[in-house]
Design a protein around this motif. Structure first.
Motif, PDB file in Angstrom:
ATOM      1  N   ARG A   1       0.845  -1.203  -0.003  1.00  0.00           N
ATOM      2  CA  ARG A   1      -0.017  -0.116   0.077  1.00  0.00           C
ATOM      3  C   ARG A   1       0.859   1.366  -0.061  1.00  0.00           C
ATOM      4  O   ARG A   1       0.736   2.061  -0.666  1.00  0.00           O
ATOM      5  N   GLU A   2       1.738   1.212   0.657  1.00  0.00           N
ATOM      6  CA  GLU A   2       2.656   2.317   0.812  1.00  0.00           C
ATOM      7  C   GLU A   2       3.393   2.483  -0.499  1.00  0.00           C
ATOM      8  O   GLU A   2       3.896   3.583  -0.892  1.00  0.00           O
ATOM      9  N   ILE A   3       3.743   1.409  -1.314  1.00  0.00           N
ATOM     10  CA  ILE A   3       4.472   1.583  -2.498  1.00  0.00           C
ATOM     11  C   ILE A   3       3.560   2.277  -3.428  1.00  0.00           C
ATOM     12  O   ILE A   3       3.876   3.287  -4.282  1.00  0.00           O
ATOM     13  N   VAL A   4       2.209   1.820  -3.596  1.00  0.00           N
ATOM     14  CA  VAL A   4       1.288   2.401  -4.487  1.00  0.00           C
ATOM     15  C   VAL A   4       1.186   3.743  -4.209  1.00  0.00           C
ATOM     16  O   VAL A   4       1.090   4.694  -5.145  1.00  0.00           O
ATOM     17  N   ARG A   5       0.979   4.170  -2.896  1.00  0.00           N
ATOM     18  CA  ARG A   5       0.861   5.714  -2.410  1.00  0.00           C
ATOM     19  C   ARG A   5       1.936   6.559  -2.817  1.00  0.00           C
ATOM     20  O   ARG A   5       1.901   7.420  -3.377  1.00  0.00           O
ATOM     21  N   GLN A   6       3.226   5.898  -2.785  1.00  0.00           N
ATOM     22  CA  GLN A   6       4.496   6.624  -3.220  1.00  0.00           C
ATOM     23  C   GLN A   6       4.617   6.813  -4.841  1.00  0.00           C
ATOM     24  O   GLN A   6       4.786   7.886  -5.255  1.00  0.00           O
ATOM     25  N   VAL A   7       3.936   6.059  -5.470  1.00  0.00           N
ATOM     26  CA  VAL A   7       3.944   5.930  -6.964  1.00  0.00           C
ATOM     27  C   VAL A   7       2.887   6.730  -7.598  1.00  0.00           C
ATOM     28  O   VAL A   7       2.962   7.485  -8.497  1.00  0.00           O
ATOM     29  N   PHE A   8       1.836   6.328  -7.089  1.00  0.00           N
ATOM     30  CA  PHE A   8       0.493   6.840  -7.668  1.00  0.00           C
ATOM     31  C   PHE A   8      -0.200   8.214  -7.072  1.00  0.00           C
ATOM     32  O   PHE A   8      -1.127   8.899  -7.403  1.00  0.00           O
ATOM     33  N   GLY A   9       0.397   8.440  -6.009  1.00  0.00           N
ATOM     34  CA  GLY A   9      -0.146   9.579  -4.862  1.00  0.00           C
ATOM     35  C   GLY A   9      -1.203   9.220  -4.105  1.00  0.00           C
ATOM     36  O   GLY A   9      -1.568   9.972  -3.094  1.00  0.00           O
ATOM     37  N   ARG A  10      -1.903   8.052  -4.254  1.00  0.00           N
ATOM     38  CA  ARG A  10      -2.846   7.428  -3.274  1.00  0.00           C
ATOM     39  C   ARG A  10      -2.858   6.165  -3.344  1.00  0.00           C
ATOM     40  O   ARG A  10      -2.331   5.579  -4.628  1.00  0.00           O
ATOM     41  N   ASP A  11      -3.501   5.542  -2.580  1.00  0.00           N
ATOM     42  CA  ASP A  11      -3.440   3.872  -2.680  1.00  0.00           C
ATOM     43  C   ASP A  11      -4.832   3.291  -3.129  1.00  0.00           C
ATOM     44  O   ASP A  11      -5.100   2.172  -2.799  1.00  0.00           O
ATOM     45  N   PHE A  12      -5.760   4.195  -3.417  1.00  0.00           N
ATOM     46  CA  PHE A  12      -7.053   3.760  -4.138  1.00  0.00           C
ATOM     47  C   PHE A  12      -7.862   3.025  -2.996  1.00  0.00           C
ATOM     48  O   PHE A  12      -8.521   2.052  -3.410  1.00  0.00           O
ATOM     49  N   GLY A  13      -7.710   3.011  -1.737  1.00  0.00           N
ATOM     50  CA  GLY A  13      -8.358   2.181  -0.835  1.00  0.00           C
ATOM     51  C   GLY A  13      -8.159   0.712  -0.745  1.00  0.00           C
ATOM     52  O   GLY A  13      -9.103  -0.237  -0.515  1.00  0.00           O
ATOM     53  N   MET A  14      -6.964   0.428  -1.159  1.00  0.00           N
ATOM     54  CA  MET A  14      -6.502  -0.687  -1.252  1.00  0.00           C
ATOM     55  C   MET A  14      -6.897  -1.845  -0.121  1.00  0.00           C
ATOM     56  O   MET A  14      -6.551  -1.497   1.131  1.00  0.00           O
ATOM     57  N   HIS A  15      -7.518  -3.163  -0.090  1.00  0.00           N
ATOM     58  CA  HIS A  15      -7.704  -3.731   0.913  1.00  0.00           C
ATOM     59  C   HIS A  15      -8.121  -5.201   0.368  1.00  0.00           C
ATOM     60  O   HIS A  15      -8.066  -5.435  -0.659  1.00  0.00           O
ATOM     61  N   GLY A  16      -8.367  -6.006   1.569  1.00  0.00           N
ATOM     62  CA  GLY A  16      -9.006  -7.377   1.208  1.00  0.00           C
ATOM     63  C   GLY A  16      -8.172  -8.228   0.426  1.00  0.00           C
ATOM     64  O   GLY A  16      -8.654  -9.124  -0.258  1.00  0.00           O
ATOM     65  N   ALA A  17      -6.574  -8.244   0.718  1.00  0.00           N
ATOM     66  CA  ALA A  17      -5.823  -9.155  -0.324  1.00  0.00           C
ATOM     67  C   ALA A  17      -6.300 -10.645   0.079  1.00  0.00           C
ATOM     68  O   ALA A  17      -6.161 -11.073   1.248  1.00  0.00           O
ATOM     69  N   ARG A  18      -6.279 -11.368  -1.239  1.00  0.00           N
ATOM     70  CA  ARG A  18      -6.427 -12.653  -0.824  1.00  0.00           C
ATOM     71  C   ARG A  18      -5.281 -13.570  -1.105  1.00  0.00           C
ATOM     72  O   ARG A  18      -5.198 -14.768  -0.348  1.00  0.00           O
TER      73      ARG A  18
END
Length: 511
Positions: free
Chosen positions: A274-291
């Protein structure tokens, strides 16, 4: 102008059929390789997509096949590969499987690299002018069902620990998960058992290369906010990430941070990704529920020889590279499609001289090109020094503004632009992929479902076709084509007469 290209405790052996082709023997054109052995069985090791497609092709052609798989009998619930490219879909269409998979996946027409490079697949001359987002386990499930229906003998929970070969066949030493040993005897063996291939090790084949990138974090997740665009790779500072949508609302996300270079064994959780995605895209899009979440590294490796006597290597057992561009599973499936019909010809005593060796000549350069191109993309994504950033900017500008470069890149990534070497003086179409031609009898890739060559001739030509499937152009075109079972042009001529066609059929031993 014309031209041609061309687990039981007992030993399991099938010796009840006529002569077959050998791995190293050669005869004149039209003479089967190694005729004289009575073995017809083929052993395939590895029940991933590559091994399943290959085993299914062989069994569908009447060849006895044993498929050895280290895993217990179950399809992995990890999606691993997720992209099915256009050329692979064509090959699956030639087996009557593409429509089912197409209905399960999510098509997308663009592949975005970095911020400004967008590869448009809508102009592909293919029935499948897009890439399909589909988990690997769905591809495996369909291929396994086909293989079982064709009569493939599965041996699960077993691995190859030894191998010997002689003039007539290969003997695999197999050990079950319970420690019991057995032998499998076959005319040929194919290692499609991945990065840590037991067949490759037992055959003494080196696997030179190196690790390209460590500590990639991978997960299938849900998002509260829908990410913009399509399959997208983006980098920022010390990190990059890629987001790929599935058709069912899940997303595959992969990320890397230069400052977090740790071994694969290091624990990983969704917060890191989540932190990597936030760093690259500026937000984490509410990432959750990883299978599932995993950490892995990416190697670049390729064996020098795809064939060693009667042993062949395919898929990740022969080549591994970065996942950039989604070429891994696709390249392996295309290896299998190239090799299967050649082995069928060999075990039936019909392989002309050099046919089995052509697997190395045709597929090794393709594996090398996939390794280099995917490696180039991931290195550009990792760029941080001024000169490497300048190279990335120049690459992006060239792809964006130079159409031939963009077309070549799309053709390579999708597999549609790949061609095989052709003899000097051959017709310009020889060695090229045949698109899904419109025929009086239907479509070319429907005709290829017979697993044989297809002879496409002008209307009313009336040529004898031998074992080739006869077909006629729906148009007034006068080119005569001999299309191989894997959809590549073996021979072509303009205005060919009966003698020229007969000579081409003899050259390929399909009279």
């Amino acid at each position: 102008m014309t031209g041609c290209i061309g687990a039981t405790e007992n030993t399991h052996t099938i010796e009840d059929a006529p002569a077959i082709g050998g791995a190293a023997a050669a005869g004149s054109a039209g003479t089967a390789e190694g005729a004289g052995s009575r073995l017809r069985a083929v052993a395939v090791v590895g029940a991933g997509p590559t091994g399943l497609l290959l085993a299914g092709d062989l069994a569908a052609a009447g060849v006895p096949v044993t498929l050895v798989e280290k895993r217990p009998r179950a399809i992995s619930n990890l999606s691993r590969a997720i992209i099915v490219h256009a050329r692979t879909l064509e090959l699956l269409d030639a087996r009557g499987l593409a429509d089912e998979l197409d209905a399960m996946g999510g098509p997308f027409g663009r592949l975005r690299l970095f911020d400004s490079v967008s590869l448009d697949m809508s102009d592909l001359r293919s029935r499948y002018n897009y890439a399909l987002s589909l988990p690997q386990y769905e591809v495996e499930r369909v291929l396994e069902r086909r293989a079982m229906a064709a009569g493939v003998r599965f041996v699960h929970g077993a691995e190859v620990v030894g191998l010997t070969q002689d003039a007539h066949g290969v003997t695999l030493e197999v050990r079950s998960s319970g420690g019991e040993s057995s032998e499998i005897r076959a005319a040929y063996a194919v290692g499609a058992d991945g990065l840590r291939s037991g067949v490759r090790k037992a055959a003494g084949v080196p696997f030179p290369g190196k690790s390209v990138i460590r500590s990639l974090v991978l997960a299938d997740v849900r998002f509260s906010e829908e990410p913009e665009g399509v399959l997208a790779l983006k980098s920022s500072g010390d990190a990059f990430a890629v987001i790929v949508p599935f058709a069912d609302g899940w997303y595959r996300v992969a990320g890397w941070n230069r400052t977090r270079d740790v071994p694969d064994s290091e624990p990983v959780d969704l917060g890191e990704l989540r932190e990597i995605v936030r760093q690259v895209f500026g937000r984490d899009f509410g990432m959750h529920g990883a299978r599932w979440v995993s950490r892995f590294h990416s190697d670049e490796r390729q064996v020098p020889d795809y064939r060693v006597g009667r042993v062949f290597l395919a898929g990740d057992a022969a080549h591994v590279h970065s996942p950039a561009g989604g070429q891994g599973m696709n390249t392996g499936l295309q290896d299998a499609a190239n090799l299967s019909w050649k082995l069928v010809a060999a075990v039936n005593g019909r392989a002309p001289r050099g046919l089995l060796d052509s697997y190395q000549a045709e597929r090794h350069p393709v594996g090398r090109a996939a390794m280099r191109s995917s490696g180039r993309v991931v290195r550009l994504a990792m760029a941080r020094r001024p000169w490497t950033l300048a190279v990335r900017a120049a690459f992006a500008a060239a792809v964006k503004h130079v159409r031939p470069m963009r077309t070549k890149l799309v053709g390579q990534v999708t597999g549609v632009g790949l061609a095989y070497p052709a003899p000097k003086g051959a017709h310009r179409l020889v060695g090229r992929r045949a698109p899904d031609l419109a025929l009086k009898e239907g479509r070319l890739y429907e005709a290829l479902r017979a697993g044989e060559y297809v002879l496409v001739a002008p209307e009313g030509a009336g040529h004898a076709t031998g074992r080739a499937v006869p077909a006629q152009w729906r148009s007034a075109r006068r080119t005569t084509l001999l299309v191989r079972p894997d959809g590549y042009v073996a021979w072509a001529a303009e205005g060919a007469d009966a003698g020229a066609v007969a000579a081409a059929l003899r050259e390929h031993n399909i009279t």
